[in-house]
Design a protein around this motif. Sequence first.
Motif, short mmCIF file in Angstrom:
data_model
loop_
_atom_site.label_atom_id
_atom_site.label_comp_id
_atom_site.label_asym_id
_atom_site.label_seq_id
_atom_site.Cartn_x
_atom_site.Cartn_y
_atom_site.Cartn_z
N ARG A 181 0.90 -1.34 0.03
CA ARG A 181 0.14 -0.05 -0.07
C ARG A 181 0.82 1.30 -0.21
O ARG A 181 2.14 1.20 0.39
CB ARG A 181 -1.01 0.01 1.25
N PRO A 182 0.29 2.39 -0.59
CA PRO A 182 1.11 3.62 -0.69
C PRO A 182 1.26 4.02 1.19
O PRO A 182 0.44 3.92 1.90
CB PRO A 182 0.22 4.61 -1.33
N ILE A 183 2.50 4.50 1.36
CA ILE A 183 2.80 4.81 2.65
C ILE A 183 3.47 6.12 2.55
O ILE A 183 4.19 6.70 1.88
CB ILE A 183 3.99 3.77 2.99
N ARG A 184 3.04 6.79 3.45
CA ARG A 184 3.51 8.60 3.73
C ARG A 184 4.39 8.45 5.26
O ARG A 184 3.94 7.84 6.25
CB ARG A 184 2.73 9.40 3.83
N GLN A 219 -4.99 11.55 4.80
CA GLN A 219 -4.85 12.04 3.44
C GLN A 219 -5.39 11.13 2.36
O GLN A 219 -5.30 11.63 1.20
CB GLN A 219 -3.57 12.84 3.42
N ASN A 220 -5.19 9.81 2.55
CA ASN A 220 -5.32 8.78 1.68
C ASN A 220 -6.13 7.70 2.19
O ASN A 220 -5.47 6.92 3.06
CB ASN A 220 -3.93 8.51 0.93
N GLU A 221 -7.38 7.47 1.69
CA GLU A 221 -8.05 6.15 2.42
C GLU A 221 -7.62 4.99 2.05
O GLU A 221 -7.81 4.18 2.59
CB GLU A 221 -9.48 6.40 1.96
N LYS A 222 -6.84 5.12 0.91
CA LYS A 222 -6.19 3.50 0.82
C LYS A 222 -4.66 3.52 1.40
O LYS A 222 -4.01 2.45 0.86
CB LYS A 222 -6.27 3.37 -0.79
N GLY A 223 -4.16 4.41 1.85
CA GLY A 223 -2.79 4.50 2.16
C GLY A 223 -2.69 4.34 3.71
O GLY A 223 -3.48 4.46 4.48
N LEU A 224 -1.17 4.49 4.18
CA LEU A 224 -0.95 4.13 5.55
C LEU A 224 0.21 5.58 5.98
O LEU A 224 0.59 6.04 4.98
CB LEU A 224 -0.24 3.08 5.99
N VAL A 225 0.04 5.91 7.09
CA VAL A 225 0.92 7.01 7.42
C VAL A 225 1.94 6.39 8.58
O VAL A 225 1.23 6.00 9.30
CB VAL A 225 0.27 8.30 7.82
N MET A 226 3.17 6.37 8.58
CA MET A 226 4.07 6.12 9.40
C MET A 226 4.83 7.23 10.08
O MET A 226 5.49 7.81 9.34
CB MET A 226 5.17 4.92 9.03
#
Length: 643
Positions: A26-29, A45-52
């Motif tokens: 998945r896209p990761i920020r 900011q992105n329902e399909k992504g993750l934030v680390m």
Amino acid sequence: MTQAASMRHLYLYTYLLLDEVKRAGRPIRIEWSNMPTASIGPDPQNEKGLVMKLSNMAATGTEEDAILLRALVAHEILCHGNNTDFGVKLPPGLAGRLTNPLEDARGELLASKSYGGSKKVIREGIEILTQRGIFKGPDADVSTLHPAEILFGWLVTEMRSELLGQKCLEDFSVAYRKLAIQTFGTKLTAQVKAEALKAAHAADTQGAANASQRIVELLELAAKEPPPPPPQEGTGQGDGDDQANDSDQDQPGNQGDQDQGNQDQTGDQGDPDEQNGQDDHSDGDAQNGPGDQDNASNSGDQGSSSDQDAGDGSTGNMSADDTSGATGQNGGDQGSGSAAYEPSYDDLQQAIADVLDSTDADAGNYGKGLEDVLCEGNEAMQQASGGTHTNEMREIAAPDNVRPPEHRAQLRSAARSTAATLALKMEELLEAHSMVERSSSTEGRLRPNKVARVATGDLRVFQKKKRSEELDTCLYFLNDESASMGEPFGNITRREAAGRVAVAAGEVCDNASIPFGLASYSTSVREWQPIGGNWAKTLSLFAAAAENYTNTHLAVVWAIKRLINCKESRKILCVITDGDPGELNVLEAAILEAKRFGVEVRFVLIDKQYERYYRTLSAAFGVANNPHELAEAVFGSLQAAFS
């Protein structure tokens, strides 16, 4: 593992690792902040992504710090990012704290099935934690250990050593298991282990949370058990020696049918179901045969337990000396080799009460999530918390006010002579690097060995040639716009010379359909042309400045992050600067790490004032003393893209 200083720039290293992970997930920020640990969750900011979210780190660290960082990224992304359901509400109190390490084990097991290398990466991080004393065995003075620390220490070390192959924790798990049995008894320990295994193999996060709740319920149920009745005379609960003297010597030695009858010699065995997996002695392997009852007076001699694991189905960490020297329930001596040991009623009640009332601190490092421990053990992160870290390059937006058409014409006019020279040489290079591709066709040169295809209706028996460009390269131009770039350089300023060369290079790359980007920097960075952007639009906005000082080392790190996501197999970063390279160890670390991802860094120096510094780097560089030499030096970088 040696503690020699590593020249890795850990900010860049993190992005390189994430780039590897993101290609298949998945896209990761990333968000950097002054926080003591790491976390991962859904990206708002992105329902399909993750934030680390990661703690700020020092500019450089040791090789061990880099290993811990890699383990942290693998654990957070592959374990939790791919396998944890962040919508599950963890139970409060002890059950929630138990869920954290058990969910860690569950996630890492699942990650190892899809990403085989993650098991090794995380294991290497655990090894560093043991070397640094973050993960360790129980203290020599066990009286100082809180029962919660014993419980968590045993579960974490045993689950990780058995299920995840982290053998550096194996000796710790044996020591903690011995303490767990002495503290909670064989029966309760076995029940807790069974639920922990269910958590590790659960299908989802909710299953792990449910198993953690059941462990708490087991503790609460044991706490509610009434005390045993006082020993009665003649019940067989007296001294073991007396029991041996009163035993009926005429009874056969086979105790497999559990018929207690007149066999007082084994003491009061109570309910066979409470013998914790030892009620089935029918095989008689360790039992004394007929006529050997003289040796059976001590119930601890009824069989070897070296291969038993208290009925919990684990791999048998419980050795014969696990309960060595322990005092049996109600004063009965279980013997040094007994597998079924239970503490006194009062001791057990107190231990359970301490665990149920425990806090996060009582559980020690084993009670924390692995991400917390990896951050705590990373010296680069701990140094950063003291304010010595190097921040990322600050990025500011380029001006979006479109200038009149005359501005674009002026830029092209000023760069025309340079662009014309570069374009001519570029065409020669492109022509020299064209290659011939041969493919099956219905026309061209006949291939006799393919004529048989005609019988099947396939008329592709000819070979056709066509020429195509072999290039699979992208470029990024990074221009210095610090205050010193306003100094004279021939009949123009350094800023103007660098701007002209950048525009000339952009014209050539745009006409040749070569992907490229352009940015300028001083203490911050402005991106004028993203890779694959609209060059005509860039020309209508571009206006180089000359202010502040240079942060070349951070600007290079910033630009490399732009290039590592490009699909081209070869990526070249051309840096035009007249300034100090900044922190050389950070810059060299970035250059070395970038090479692993096909990014080549080349410097074009305006004036030779700082040449001696660049000679110590592993990147190519050239020196320009006038505008013409500057154009030639930049062309050298372009030429390298096709050589």
